[in-house]
Design an enzyme around this catalytic site. Structure first.
Site, PDB file in Angstrom:
ATOM      1  N   ASP A 165       7.505   7.209 -27.490  1.00 32.82           N
ATOM      2  CA  ASP A 165       7.636   6.112 -26.522  1.00 32.82           C
ATOM      3  C   ASP A 165       6.269   5.729 -25.952  1.00 32.82           C
ATOM      4  OD1 ASP A 165      10.398   6.430 -26.910  1.00 32.82           O
ATOM      5  OD2 ASP A 165      10.491   7.944 -25.336  1.00 32.82           O
ATOM      6  N   HIS A 193      14.609   9.590 -23.595  1.00 29.76           N
ATOM      7  CA  HIS A 193      14.053   9.242 -24.903  1.00 29.76           C
ATOM      8  C   HIS A 193      15.038   8.411 -25.724  1.00 29.76           C
ATOM      9  CE1 HIS A 193      11.463   9.520 -28.364  1.00 29.76           C
ATOM     10  NE2 HIS A 193      12.322  10.243 -29.062  1.00 29.76           N
TER      11      HIS A 193
END
Length: 343
Positions: A165, A193
């Site tokens: 990310d 996530h």
């Protein structure tokens, strides 16, 4: 000759050993390649249910210092692979197949992570565990429950790898700002996530970046759902494997450097907040026991969780409200999987 012996040699494990559990998969192979190329690693042990000897033979021809060992489940392969390991990286799991529901996929991958972490608890209870297997929001709580049951849980040594990310945020921002080296901009990405649990904090970027207001929503969405871009581009043939391998390597290298004594290393990672210094304050603010925040790494693992929540802007506060709601359910699902196993 038994599986693994061709590459094992004298297994003293006196040097720095890192294990990749799931080494033959789409993430595992490029991740293992990157780790083999690292001068920080003395031994790279590979474990998977298929093809590991072949992957090991291939990697063993690369002229870098790390000695490669490779193991299959037969003949106590997991025990041989994990015993004496300093760090275990777990990218193991299967992609969703046609006709398979997300719940089906969760049960399979959750079971894979559970069994691998049990192997770690039995054979390398002091190792640092880096969980890549999705859904990370749930698999890290699963790992924690397994380690608790084995009475070897050290919250400072259990990490959910959310680095992809961060990598995406750096890359996508650079496309807007024109920064030639995307990694030169530090962008905290916190929360979880997956999807809306991923919260990029562009307002806290260093050096600061100017994101035009009319591009902010699209940029945020792209960081949150960047994986869909890859799945679509691969036309059903796979998901993000190469970028995830790079992200996993980047975080693993940070852990290795910190363990070796390098100071000042900070990286966002998904941790058990009550067990990490500074985590209690974040846990009270989020209502979540597990959360990804910038964490200072040290020889003992997670040295300090850094609370960036008090510095977010109003736009990011709205994103965080959605994050907390989704993450709470994900965490509960992981814990429930261990406490009340599906039949």
């Amino acid at each position: 000759m038994k599986a693994g012996e061709l590459f094992r040699g004298a297994k003293t494990r006196t040097d720095r050993c890192i294990v990749v559990a799931g080494a033959s998969g789409g993430i595992g192979q490029p991740l293992s390649l990157l780790l083999k190329a690292s001068p920080l690693i003395d031994e790279l042990a590979l474990y998977d249910v298929v093809n590991t000897p072949g992957v090991g033979a291939d990697l063993s021809h690369i002229s870098s210092p790390a000695k490669v060992t490779a193991f299959l489940p037969k003949e106590d392969g997991m025990k041989h692979a994990f015993t004496g390991a300093d760090i275990v990286v777990i990218p193991a799991g299967i992609p969703r197949k046609p006709g398979m529901t997300r719940d089906d996929l969760f049960k399979i991958n959750a079971g894979i992570v559970r069994d691998l972490v049990k192997g770690c608890a039995e054979n390398c209870p002091n190792a640092y565990l880096l969980i890549i297997s999705n859904p990370v929001n749930s698999t890290v709580p699963i790992a924690a429950e397994v380690l608790k049951a084995a009475k070897v849980f050290d919250p400072k040594k259990l990490f959910g790898v959310t680095t992809l990310d961060v990598v995406r945020a750096e890359t996508f921002v650079a496309e807007i700002t024109g920064q030639k080296n995307p990694a030169a901009t530090t962008i905290p990405v916190i929360g979880g996530h997956s999807g809306e649990t991923i919260v990029p904090l562009f307002s806290l970027a260093k050096p600061s970046v100017n994101i035009p207001a009319d591009k902010l929503d699209a940029l945020t969405n792209r960081v949150q759902f960047g994986g869909d871009e890859v799945v679509k581009a691969k036309d059903g043939a796979g998901s993000a494997t190469l970028s995830m391998a790079y992200a996993g390597f980047r975080f693993a290298e940070n852990v290795i450097k910190a363990v070796k004594g390098e100071s000042g290393i900070v990286a966002p990672t998904y941790v058990y907040l009550p067990g990490v210094d500074g985590g209690d304050e974040i846990q009270k603010a989020t209502g979540c026991d597990f959360f990804s925040v910038p964490v200072e790494l040290g020889p003992g693992g997670a040295k300090k969780a850094i609370n960036v929540l008090k510095d977010v802007n109003d736009y990011e506060k709205k994103l965080l409200a959605k994050c907390y709601e989704g993450l709470t359910g994900n965490i509960s699902k992981g814990i429930e999987f261990i406490q009340n196993p599906p039949k």
